[in-house]
Write a protein that holds these residues in place. Structure first.
Motif, PDB file in Angstrom:
ATOM      1  N   LEU A  96       0.842  -1.193   0.000  1.00 19.13           N
ATOM      2  CA  LEU A  96       0.000   0.000   0.000  1.00 19.13           C
ATOM      3  C   LEU A  96       0.878   1.244   0.000  1.00 19.13           C
ATOM      4  N   SER A  97       0.625   2.159  -0.937  1.00 17.50           N
ATOM      5  CA  SER A  97       1.403   3.393  -1.008  1.00 17.50           C
ATOM      6  C   SER A  97       0.604   4.620  -0.595  1.00 17.50           C
ATOM      7  N   SER A  98      -0.715   4.519  -0.587  1.00 21.40           N
ATOM      8  CA  SER A  98      -1.572   5.629  -0.163  1.00 21.40           C
ATOM      9  C   SER A  98      -2.904   5.078   0.318  1.00 21.40           C
ATOM     10  N   LEU A  99      -3.629   5.910   1.064  1.00 22.23           N
ATOM     11  CA  LEU A  99      -4.951   5.530   1.554  1.00 22.23           C
ATOM     12  C   LEU A  99      -5.960   6.559   1.057  1.00 22.23           C
ATOM     13  N   PRO A 100      -6.809   6.207   0.095  1.00 17.70           N
ATOM     14  CA  PRO A 100      -7.810   7.151  -0.404  1.00 17.70           C
ATOM     15  C   PRO A 100      -8.856   7.461   0.660  1.00 17.70           C
ATOM     16  N   ALA A 101      -9.594   8.532   0.443  1.00 20.73           N
ATOM     17  CA  ALA A 101     -10.669   8.915   1.354  1.00 20.73           C
ATOM     18  C   ALA A 101     -11.711   7.809   1.442  1.00 20.73           C
ATOM     19  N   GLY A 102     -12.192   7.551   2.655  1.00 18.88           N
ATOM     20  CA  GLY A 102     -13.241   6.554   2.854  1.00 18.88           C
ATOM     21  C   GLY A 102     -12.791   5.116   2.743  1.00 18.88           C
ATOM     22  N   SER A 103     -11.496   4.850   2.916  1.00 20.02           N
ATOM     23  CA  SER A 103     -10.989   3.488   2.775  1.00 20.02           C
ATOM     24  C   SER A 103     -11.612   2.526   3.773  1.00 20.02           C
ATOM     25  N   PHE A 104     -12.025   3.043   4.957  1.00 14.72           N
ATOM     26  CA  PHE A 104     -12.559   2.168   6.008  1.00 14.72           C
ATOM     27  C   PHE A 104     -13.905   2.695   6.517  1.00 14.72           C
ATOM     28  N   SER A 105     -14.602   3.463   5.699  1.00 10.99           N
ATOM     29  CA  SER A 105     -15.815   4.157   6.163  1.00 10.99           C
ATOM     30  C   SER A 105     -16.937   3.211   6.574  1.00 10.99           C
ATOM     31  N   ASP A 106     -16.937   1.967   6.073  1.00 13.62           N
ATOM     32  CA  ASP A 106     -18.005   1.013   6.410  1.00 13.62           C
ATOM     33  C   ASP A 106     -17.688   0.191   7.658  1.00 13.62           C
ATOM     34  N   LEU A 107     -16.505   0.373   8.230  1.00 16.12           N
ATOM     35  CA  LEU A 107     -16.080  -0.465   9.362  1.00 16.12           C
ATOM     36  C   LEU A 107     -16.279   0.298  10.666  1.00 16.12           C
ATOM     37  N   SER A 108     -17.520   0.501  11.047  1.00 23.76           N
ATOM     38  CA  SER A 108     -17.850   1.312  12.218  1.00 23.76           C
ATOM     39  C   SER A 108     -17.463   0.646  13.533  1.00 23.76           C
ATOM     40  N   LEU A 109     -17.165  -0.657  13.521  1.00 20.00           N
ATOM     41  CA  LEU A 109     -16.790  -1.369  14.742  1.00 20.00           C
ATOM     42  C   LEU A 109     -15.284  -1.594  14.850  1.00 20.00           C
ATOM     43  N   LEU A 110     -14.535  -1.086  13.887  1.00 17.72           N
ATOM     44  CA  LEU A 110     -13.098  -1.371  13.843  1.00 17.72           C
ATOM     45  C   LEU A 110     -12.389  -0.796  15.065  1.00 17.72           C
ATOM     46  N   ASP A 111     -11.701  -1.674  15.794  1.00 14.41           N
ATOM     47  CA  ASP A 111     -11.011  -1.297  17.028  1.00 14.41           C
ATOM     48  C   ASP A 111      -9.494  -1.243  16.837  1.00 14.41           C
ATOM     49  N   GLU A 112      -8.950  -2.120  15.981  1.00 17.64           N
ATOM     50  CA  GLU A 112      -7.504  -2.194  15.767  1.00 17.64           C
ATOM     51  C   GLU A 112      -7.209  -2.286  14.276  1.00 17.64           C
ATOM     52  N   LEU A 113      -6.279  -1.444  13.806  1.00 17.67           N
ATOM     53  CA  LEU A 113      -5.912  -1.405  12.394  1.00 17.67           C
ATOM     54  C   LEU A 113      -4.394  -1.429  12.267  1.00 17.67           C
ATOM     55  N   ASP A 114      -3.877  -2.461  11.607  1.00 14.54           N
ATOM     56  CA  ASP A 114      -2.433  -2.624  11.433  1.00 14.54           C
ATOM     57  C   ASP A 114      -2.067  -2.357   9.979  1.00 14.54           C
ATOM     58  N   LEU A 115      -1.364  -1.251   9.738  1.00 14.92           N
ATOM     59  CA  LEU A 115      -0.908  -0.875   8.400  1.00 14.92           C
ATOM     60  C   LEU A 115       0.615  -0.846   8.325  1.00 14.92           C
ATOM     61  N   SER A 116       1.266  -1.544   9.230  1.00 11.11           N
ATOM     62  CA  SER A 116       2.721  -1.508   9.296  1.00 11.11           C
ATOM     63  C   SER A 116       3.354  -2.264   8.118  1.00 11.11           C
ATOM     64  N   HIS A 117       4.631  -1.943   7.858  1.00  9.53           N
ATOM     65  CA  HIS A 117       5.414  -2.608   6.813  1.00  9.53           C
ATOM     66  C   HIS A 117       4.728  -2.542   5.455  1.00  9.53           C
ATOM     67  N   ASN A 118       4.297  -1.334   5.084  1.00 11.14           N
ATOM     68  CA  ASN A 118       3.799  -1.069   3.749  1.00 11.14           C
ATOM     69  C   ASN A 118       4.700  -0.014   3.105  1.00 11.14           C
ATOM     70  N   GLN A 119       4.190   0.671   2.097  1.00 13.78           N
ATOM     71  CA  GLN A 119       4.931   1.736   1.424  1.00 13.78           C
ATOM     72  C   GLN A 119       4.155   3.042   1.456  1.00 13.78           C
ATOM     73  N   LEU A 120       3.401   3.241   2.524  1.00 15.10           N
ATOM     74  CA  LEU A 120       2.572   4.438   2.641  1.00 15.10           C
ATOM     75  C   LEU A 120       3.441   5.691   2.676  1.00 15.10           C
ATOM     76  N   SER A 121       3.192   6.586   1.732  1.00 11.74           N
ATOM     77  CA  SER A 121       3.903   7.861   1.698  1.00 11.74           C
ATOM     78  C   SER A 121       2.959   9.037   1.889  1.00 11.74           C
ATOM     79  N   SER A 122       1.657   8.786   1.836  1.00 11.53           N
ATOM     80  CA  SER A 122       0.678   9.862   2.022  1.00 11.53           C
ATOM     81  C   SER A 122      -0.618   9.284   2.569  1.00 11.53           C
ATOM     82  N   LEU A 123      -1.330  10.102   3.313  1.00  4.18           N
ATOM     83  CA  LEU A 123      -2.644   9.749   3.846  1.00  4.18           C
ATOM     84  C   LEU A 123      -3.614  10.821   3.378  1.00  4.18           C
TER      85      LEU A 123
END
Length: 269
Positions: A96-123
């Motif tokens: 993953l290099s970026s996270l577009p708007a609304g990437s997790f908008s349907d996950l209203s119960l999400l408590d833990e999100l692990d995005l480590s060890h990717n290539q994210l350069s922008s949010l």
């Protein structure tokens, strides 16, 4: 004795036979749900998106929520079809290099999100939209992030791991940091790789230590003050020039009026 010519199969026929053999060796489709091989991911690409139902591992928690693991699948985008019962989501070790708007908008119960060890350069702004009230743990470690955008945080108050990113420590970083509850165990590893204060020992310094010693927005405030001062000087100069022009025009008009009155008096005499 006549010799007979043996015709070899064309390359297209050979390729077709190879594909048929490959399909015969593939397990039934139902078994692909728990598979995490790159080949499986390639099979389920649709418009560059991957279905989470087909490549991610899911396990039900005691409270009925779901833990979804999409680790190490070389995903370039967040998979579609994530259940709204997802409580823990692991997207680590992907591409993953970026996270577009609304990437997790349907996950209203999400408590833990692990995005480590990717290539994210922008949010992008709004990428965590809908998670402000539920998300408590966010792992952004080991990516390519150099700055945090206020618009991307959107009031997020999750305990966040920002370690092992090439952070550029500037005024924007100073304003963004208070928006997050940084993981206390990782604070010493949030290091400034570059900074607006390179000659003052900022490079290689932990972010919080730098924020304690320096106001990274000071130079921005000074620049703003200079711009405001120049703007005010120009405004006053324009005003004064207009007043002088107005007075000069009135004086000329008054002189002409006086000459006209004198001329009338001369005629009367």
């Amino acid at each position: 004795m006549m010799s007979r010519t043996v015709s070899l199969p064309s390359s297209s026929v050979v390729e077709s036979a190879q594909w048929i053999l490959l399909l015969l060796l593939i397990p039934p489709w139902s078994n692909l749900v728990m598979t995490s091989s790159p080949f499986t991911v390639a099979l389920w690409h649709h418009n560059n998106r991957v279905s989470a139902n087909n490549v991610c591992q899911r396990s039900e928690m005691a409270d009925g929520g779901l833990t979804v693991r999409c680790s190490g699948l070389r995903l370039t985008q967040v998979p579609v079809g994530l259940s709204n019962l997802t409580v823990r989501l692991f997207l680590d070790k992907n591409l993953l290099s970026s996270l577009p708007a609304g990437s997790f908008s349907d996950l209203s119960l999400l408590d833990e999100l692990d995005l480590s060890h990717n290539q994210l350069s922008s949010l992008e702004a709004g990428c965590f939209r809908g998670l402000a009230s539920s998300l408590r743990f966010l792992d952004l470690s080991s990516n390519q992030l150099s700055s945090l955008e206020l618009a991307a945080l959107s009031g997020l108050r999750a305990l966040t791991n920002l370690t092992r990113n090439p952070w550029h420590c500037d005024c924007r970083m100073q304003l963004s940091t208070p928006q997050l509850d940084l993981d206390p165990s990782s604070l010493s590893e949030v290091i400034c790789q570059t900074s607006d204060l390179p000659n003052r020992g900022a490079v290689g310094t932990p972010l919080l230590q730098l924020l304690d010693d320096w106001d990274l927005c000071l130079s921005v405030r000074r620049s703003t003050d200079v711009v405001m001062l120049v703007t005010m000087v120009l405004w006053f100069s324009t005003l004064i020039s207009y007043l002088l022009y107005y007075i000069r025009q009135n004086q000329e008009h008054a002189r002409q009026h006086m000459e006209y009155i004198k001329a009338l008096q001369g005629r009367q005499l």
